[in-house]
Design an enzyme around this catalytic site. Structure first.
Site, PDB file in Angstrom:
ATOM      1  N   GLY A 181     -10.445  -7.353  -1.929  1.00 10.47           N
ATOM      2  CA  GLY A 181     -10.554  -8.291  -0.811  1.00 10.47           C
ATOM      3  C   GLY A 181      -9.976  -9.650  -1.124  1.00 10.47           C
ATOM      4  O   GLY A 181      -8.863  -9.777  -1.615  1.00 10.47           O
ATOM      5  N   LYS A 233     -21.087 -15.669   0.650  1.00 15.25           N
ATOM      6  CA  LYS A 233     -22.545 -15.559   0.777  1.00 15.25           C
ATOM      7  C   LYS A 233     -23.198 -14.833  -0.391  1.00 15.25           C
ATOM      8  O   LYS A 233     -22.691 -13.821  -0.864  1.00 15.25           O
ATOM      9  CB  LYS A 233     -22.871 -14.741   2.023  1.00 15.25           C
ATOM     10  CG  LYS A 233     -22.461 -15.356   3.322  1.00 15.25           C
ATOM     11  CD  LYS A 233     -22.874 -14.375   4.369  1.00 15.25           C
ATOM     12  CE  LYS A 233     -22.434 -14.762   5.752  1.00 15.25           C
ATOM     13  NZ  LYS A 233     -22.588 -13.590   6.621  1.00 15.25           N
ATOM     14  N   ARG A 251       0.821  -1.218   0.000  1.00 14.16           N
ATOM     15  CA  ARG A 251       0.000   0.000   0.000  1.00 14.16           C
ATOM     16  C   ARG A 251       0.853   1.266   0.000  1.00 14.16           C
ATOM     17  O   ARG A 251       0.435   2.291  -0.531  1.00 14.16           O
ATOM     18  CB  ARG A 251      -0.935   0.004   1.210  1.00 14.16           C
ATOM     19  CG  ARG A 251      -2.072  -0.971   1.009  1.00 14.16           C
ATOM     20  CD  ARG A 251      -3.010  -0.961   2.168  1.00 14.16           C
ATOM     21  NE  ARG A 251      -4.191  -1.737   1.844  1.00 14.16           N
ATOM     22  CZ  ARG A 251      -5.113  -2.081   2.716  1.00 14.16           C
ATOM     23  NH1 ARG A 251      -4.999  -1.733   3.986  1.00 14.16           N
ATOM     24  NH2 ARG A 251      -6.159  -2.776   2.341  1.00 14.16           N
ATOM     25  N   GLY A 271     -14.207  -3.246   0.349  1.00 15.80           N
ATOM     26  CA  GLY A 271     -15.532  -2.650   0.570  1.00 15.80           C
ATOM     27  C   GLY A 271     -15.832  -1.547  -0.422  1.00 15.80           C
ATOM     28  O   GLY A 271     -16.951  -1.440  -0.939  1.00 15.80           O
TER      29      GLY A 271
END
Ligand code: AMP
Length: 397
Positions: free
Chosen positions: A355, A202, A41, A378
């Site tokens: 992610g 999910k 990063r 996100g």
């Protein structure tokens, strides 16, 4: 504005020459025993920092680190990050004990052109996440102009990501711009055929993304933990696989909607199953969809891999969000890996959502073979869901 062609100001539109340039970066890096263990990063922010330095700017960097929850946490100070940045950029990086207040103001005010100051962890103050206007003003006082290069926090309306832009001229840094351009293409201007690959734990996490993109894509490939809810909805036995019982109707509705819109949905033809959720589990491959009790799905099977790889050959755009199996365990990584290799070899625009999927692609050494691998989990999901990212809205023209 919403996850489509947001018109935002970019770094090249903002005069930086000789100015105090306040840059929100994402230096939320992993630390172990006071040392940075992965500097990806920090490296990712270098183009923006270098560009400002080349323009004789006085560079003031700010970031959060970990979750100090509005208190000073000694082991979450930015000092080790400053040391790594200093090595990477080949210049001293000054630090201070706070991100606002007299010490920070004096240090920012005394900077000479070409010098760098890294402010203390923003989240030592609860006002940061509360987007408190006094706190945002105090940050804005430190710079003449503001750049946001922290895509990973752009979905949060915090003082350093949104509030500060109200007080000084602002624009997106190169990393932010790259993310928004790449994700913008797959949302608003994809070449066809357009394939959406969905996996992950999910279906409930991905339903907004499906809703937003179902009008735009030609084919959806479904794998990962979410597939079992689709099978359960069709009455196919799913053994001990993860099924979201309260989302059976969601899965059914996706299939109906896809049919109405002429979107092809490819579900797995077979599964790799295990007798427990563990790397040393007994492993079997099923002949067809479904499995007995005592066994749970861990990966897509060989027939499915062949089906997906063959279908993808004609793709001109691929958007991938969610691993196709439990790739963290080697014996259940084949599906994700094989499809990743196919996607990497395509002559197409290939974008990987953040992610876990990004982690999988990086683990397989394929990140540089994709058009874009998003750094923001996100934030990229919310963008692809068509939501307004407050950190981007704050930079809008
Ligand atoms: P997500 O954050 O929604 O993209 O989910 C990623 C997680 O889904 C990863 O940690 C995978 O291990 C997990 N996953 C993928 N396939 C399966 C599966 N068949 N059963 C359970 N978890 C899975």
């Amino acid at each position: 504005m919403a996850g489509t062609a947001t018109a935002f100001r970019t770094i090249k539109e903002l005069p930086l020459e000789g100015k105090r340039v306040l840059i929100r970066v994402d230096f939320n890096v992993p630390l172990k025993e006071g040392k940075v263990t992965d500097s990806t990063r920090i490296s990712a922010a270098l183009p923006t920092i270098r560009y400002a330095l080349e323009r004789n700017a006085k560079v003031i960097l700010m970031s959060h680190l970990g979750r100090p929850d509005g208190q000073v946490v000694e082991k979450l100070r930015m000092k080790p990050v400053a040391e790594v940045l200093s090595k990477l950029i080949g210049k001293p990086v000054q630090t201070v004990q706070d991100c606002v207040g007299p010490e920070a103001q004096t240090a920012a005010g005394n900077l000479k052109p070409g010098e760098i100051l890294l402010l203390e962890n923003l989240r030592f103050h609860p006002e940061e996440e509360a987007n408190d206007s006094c706190f945002a003003k105090a940050l804005a006082k430190l710079g003449d102009v503001y750049l946001n290069d922290a895509f990973g926090t752009a979905h949060r309306a915090h003082a350093s990501t949104a509030g500060v832009a109200e007080y000084i001229p602002s624009a997106a840094g190169f990393l932010m711009q790259k993310e928004l351009d790449a994700l913008g293409v797959v949302v608003s201007n994809p070449a066809r055929p357009y394939f959406l690959i969905l996996g992950g734990a999910k279906v409930s996490d991905k339903i907004k993304l499906i809703d937003h993109l179902i009008d735009k894509v030609d084919t959806i490939l479904i794998g990962g933990g979410m597939q079992y809810t689709f099978f359960a909805a069709q009455g196919i036995p799913t053994g001990d696989s993860p099924v979201e019982k309260d989302h059976l109707s969601t899965a059914k509705a996706v299939m109906v909607k896809a049919k109405e819109k002429g979107v092809t949905v490819l579900l797995p033809l077979d599964h790799v199953i295990a007798d427990k959720f563990a790397p040393d589990a007994q492993r079997k491959v099923t002949e067809k969809p479904g499995m007995p009790d005592g066994w749970g799905g861990m990966d897509i099977g060989p027939k499915t891999i062949a089906l997906f790889n063959e279908a993808l050959k004609k793709a001109k755009t691929v958007l991938w969000n969610g691993p196709l199996g439990v790739f963290e365990m080697d014996r259940f990584a084949d599906g994700t890996k094989s499809v990743a290799q196919t996607v990497a070899g395509l002559n197409a625009v290939t974008v990987v959502g953040g992610g876990d999927t990004a982690a999988a692609i990086t683990q397989f050494g394929l990140a540089d073979k994709m058009t874009h691998v998003s750094t923001g989990g996100g934030a990229s999901l919310e963008f692809l869901e068509g939501r307004v990212l407050p950190g981007v809205a704050a930079l809008s023209k």
